[in-house]
Design an enzyme around this catalytic site. Structure first.
Site, mmCIF file in Angstrom:
data_model
loop_
_atom_site.group_PDB
_atom_site.id
_atom_site.type_symbol
_atom_site.label_atom_id
_atom_site.label_comp_id
_atom_site.label_asym_id
_atom_site.label_seq_id
_atom_site.Cartn_x
_atom_site.Cartn_y
_atom_site.Cartn_z
ATOM 1 N N CYS A 96 -0.108 2.493 6.730
ATOM 2 C CA CYS A 96 0.165 1.122 7.158
ATOM 3 C C CYS A 96 0.421 0.289 5.909
ATOM 4 O O CYS A 96 0.013 0.661 4.804
ATOM 5 C CB CYS A 96 -1.003 0.554 7.957
ATOM 6 S SG CYS A 96 -2.573 0.485 7.056
ATOM 7 N N CYS A 136 0.807 -1.230 0.000
ATOM 8 C CA CYS A 136 0.000 0.000 0.000
ATOM 9 C C CYS A 136 0.835 1.273 0.000
ATOM 10 O O CYS A 136 0.304 2.352 -0.292
ATOM 11 C CB CYS A 136 -0.935 0.014 1.196
ATOM 12 S SG CYS A 136 -2.137 -1.330 1.194
ATOM 13 N N HIS A 172 -9.134 3.572 -1.938
ATOM 14 C CA HIS A 172 -7.712 3.321 -1.730
ATOM 15 C C HIS A 172 -7.148 2.544 -2.919
ATOM 16 O O HIS A 172 -7.102 1.311 -2.903
ATOM 17 C CB HIS A 172 -7.566 2.533 -0.426
ATOM 18 C CG HIS A 172 -6.189 2.062 -0.079
ATOM 19 N ND1 HIS A 172 -5.033 2.613 -0.593
ATOM 20 C CD2 HIS A 172 -5.791 1.071 0.776
ATOM 21 C CE1 HIS A 172 -3.986 1.985 -0.086
ATOM 22 N NE2 HIS A 172 -4.421 1.032 0.745
#
Length: 403
Positions: A389, A91, A359
């Site tokens: 994160c 991510c 996202h």
């Protein structure tokens, strides 16, 4: 050491990451190329203007496979003498692209870079590349692997967050995102996506659900309770790692977790001489970057230790920072950050986040850096931090300072 400046930051709107999403017809390469072209045109870049294009994407298979960065350069109007580097830090891929580029500039390896990322989650499904930590039994057992949703629920259980708190954060994210769009706060950075005939496909984040309220969220079932409590029983795996927990409190669902979307983002980074050559004014300098490894089972607590690290490395305290972008992968991730540093929720994600807007994995890190910069300018603040994160237990952060 040479300073690394941000000269421009752009992103596409986020499209719903499914077959009826507005960006579904657009490939990863094409959306990346459109973003590169917009950055080139806005800044009048010519020839070998940048040393490299560093491009993050997470699911690197099929049309997102190979060196997507180089494919995007060749599909764009950039000069073919510019190479491309595809990277994957899950991510944080888009953020790591920016951080790598900034540190290359600081180290003198070229005057300028384009960095960012893309993810077309509606075309290339998350997890379709496989991952050793999930599919290799020996590694999964050794690391007490659980899916990310279970990890988010572990954070809620470990740190005492309730379903009501998570839902309230989600409702506020939706409210802030709507207010930001209504106030045209993204106008400087969001570029419209058009088809090959110039017809507009999308010019606004389409995942948002501004009518969300506590009652509608309260009607949703916890998304990860079944996989936790039934076969394969990930709750039991988690409690083997954390035997002090009597049970896992499953509080997350589709409404208080990040949305699956498509999108791309790019940041133009260069030294002082680059700006002078192209007549560009720097908007901010990248003051510091950091990354860290964390517990792979709880997995998503990385923003806390990486923020502690970047502050310690630079002799700073949390109050030295004016604004924060903490990716809303799940509500508990942001709540844990706010709890750990006792920061005012008003200065964390003031324009909403991934719960409201989605996202797009490989792009999000670059997106939130751009959002942070825009908001520092809007509020006339000086210093901000973006952090995420990361799967498998990591954290990344970028600190920027307006100039």
């Amino acid at each position: 050491m040479t300073e690394a400046y941000i000269y421009d930051a752009i992103r596409t709107p986020r499209g719903k990451g499914r077959k009826d999403g507005s960006l579904h017809e657009v490939t990863s390469v094409r959306l990346s190329a459109l973003t590169l072209n917009a950055l080139k045109e806005r800044n009048n870049l010519e020839g070998h203007a940048v040393e490299d294009v560093i491009w993050g994407n997470v699911t690197q298979v099929m049309e997102q496979g190979g060196c997507l960065a180089r494919s995007a350069v060749l599909a764009s109007d950039l000069d073919e003498s510019i190479p491309g580097l595809a990277i994957n830090r899950f991510c944080a891929s888009g953020m790591e692209a920016v951080n790598l580029a900034a540190n290359q500039v600081k180290g003198g390896a070229g005057q300028a870079y384009i960095a960012g990322g893309v993810e077309m989650m509606g075309r290339v499904a998350m997890g379709s590349d496989g991952a050793a930590i999930a599919v290799d039994p020996s590694l999964a057992m050794e690391t007490y692997f659980v899916p990310q949703g279970i990890s988010a629920d572990i954070i809620a259980t470990e740190y005492g967050f309730t379903r009501e708190q998570a839902d309230a954060l989600a409702v506020e994210s939706q409210r802030r995102a709507k207010a930001a769009w209504d106030d045209n706060r993204f106008a400087k950075s969001v570029i419209p996506v058009r088809d090959q005939n110039g017809i507009l496909i999308l010019d606004r984040d389409e995942y948002m659900r501004p009518g969300t309220d506590m009652q509608s969220l309260g009607a949703l079932n916890a998304s990860f309770q079944m996989m936790g409590e039934q076969m394969p029983g990930f709750d039991k795996v988690a409690m083997m790692k954390y035997p002090h927990l009597e049970r896992i409190n499953h509080i997350h669902h589709a409404g208080n977790s990040s949305g699956i979307v498509d999108g791309a983002a790019a940041v133009l980074i260069g030294n002082k001489e680059f700006g002078e050559q192209y007549g560009l004014k720097p908007r901010a300098r990248i003051k510091a970057t950091a990354k860290i490894g964390t517990d792979p089972t709880i997995m998503l607590t990385g923003p806390v230790p990486v923020t502690q690290k970047i502050l310690a490395d630079n002799g700073m305290v949390i109050s030295d920072l004016d604004l924060f972008e903490v990716n809303e992968a799940f509500a508990s991730v942001v709540m844990r950050f706010q709890q750990a540093f006792d920061v005012d929720p008003a200065v964390v994600n003031p324009n909403g986040g991934s719960i409201a807007m989605g996202h797009p994995l490989g792009a999000t890190g670059a997106m939130i850096i751009g959002t942070l910069l825009d908001e520092l300018e809007r509020q006339d603040k000086e210093m901000g931090l973006a952090t995420l994160c990361i799967a498998s237990g990591m954290g990344a952060a970028t600190m920027i300072e307006r100039v």
